[in-house]
Design an enzyme around this catalytic site. Sequence first.
Site, PDB file in Angstrom:
ATOM      1  N   HIS A 145       0.833  -1.200   0.000  1.00 37.01           N
ATOM      2  CA  HIS A 145       0.000   0.000   0.000  1.00 37.01           C
ATOM      3  C   HIS A 145       0.873   1.257   0.000  1.00 37.01           C
ATOM      4  CE1 HIS A 145      -3.475   2.525   1.436  1.00 37.01           C
ATOM      5  NE2 HIS A 145      -2.485   3.197   2.010  1.00 37.01           N
ATOM      6  N   GLU A 146       1.900   1.281   0.842  1.00 39.54           N
ATOM      7  CA  GLU A 146       2.777   2.449   0.927  1.00 39.54           C
ATOM      8  C   GLU A 146       3.635   2.600  -0.330  1.00 39.54           C
ATOM      9  OE1 GLU A 146       2.158   4.530   3.123  1.00 39.54           O
ATOM     10  OE2 GLU A 146       0.910   3.227   4.373  1.00 39.54           O
ATOM     11  N   HIS A 149       1.569   4.335  -2.858  1.00 36.66           N
ATOM     12  CA  HIS A 149       1.554   5.790  -2.719  1.00 36.66           C
ATOM     13  C   HIS A 149       2.761   6.408  -3.418  1.00 36.66           C
ATOM     14  CE1 HIS A 149      -1.881   6.645  -0.260  1.00 36.66           C
ATOM     15  NE2 HIS A 149      -1.476   5.926   0.774  1.00 36.66           N
ATOM     16  N   GLU A 225      -6.417   6.760  -1.403  1.00 36.20           N
ATOM     17  CA  GLU A 225      -6.299   5.577  -0.557  1.00 36.20           C
ATOM     18  C   GLU A 225      -6.833   4.337  -1.275  1.00 36.20           C
ATOM     19  OE1 GLU A 225      -4.737   5.113   2.370  1.00 36.20           O
ATOM     20  OE2 GLU A 225      -4.039   7.158   2.019  1.00 36.20           O
TER      21      GLU A 225
END
Length: 295
Positions: A145-146, A149, A225
């Site tokens: 997930h990071e 980003h 997100e």
Amino acid sequence: MMRILLLILTNFAVMGVLFVSMNIIGGLLGFNMSSGSMGGFMVMALIMGFGGSFVSLLMSKWMAKRSMGVNVIETPNTTQERWLVETVRRQAEKAGIGMPEVGIFYSPDPNAFATGANRNSALVAVSQGLLDNMTADEVEAVLGHEIGHVANGDMVTQTLLQGVVNTFVIIFARLIGMAVDNFFRRSDDQSGGAGFGYYIGSMVAQVVLGFAASAIVMWFSRWREFHADKAGADLAGRQKMIAALRRLQQGHSAQDLPGGMAAFGISGGFSSGIQKLFTTHPPLEDRIAALENMR
């Protein structure tokens, strides 16, 4: 770099449109702004709007390390540290970005964040609480997930968006202040300079427009997100990403990170009513449902 250049050029184009629009609006409302003063005003608004945002972006890694007490893993000394570094390395290669710095910060709450001005020189950090309360598969999904980003350029895009809305707030607050001042000024008042109405009108307008601008930036934060969750699913596996979000639902909800770091955590605080417009993250159940419906 191309993302920054295109968005800056777009912002200058918008500023050009505003320059023409402000002259038209000024004529309709009865106040005059010369081209020289208008140009200087817009340059000032651009500097004020973007200055703080870009400085924060350029200093984001340094500020994150200092404020969160991140211990960057220079040389992995434990099995857990080696696993973290290798997992981030594998995901970064798959996402097509440079190897980020990897770190751990002490917090009993499960959380993680990514930051940095360059997608090839970012920082990915996880809390000790995340490592203690989640399985390896779930941590892998959070790291994905990071990395998502970083690969999506979210830090840069959010900074530029913040700069654009800041600039608009500054410009339109002053325009509204001028309109209010012109409305209350007596027709026979030939005194130069801004009056009391300008200062009151611009201050009130700046507060109101500031709230609207914050809602726009927070909407983008929530939107990104979902895309970071999809990246986590692509890099680690959809079921792992769903499991990580469900873990946050089951009594291990991540707390907000301090200050400007809140938008970059794996999860944020939960609000209801109008406060939902100003949250950095969508509800976990919505994020899980989006992953379950993802093709």
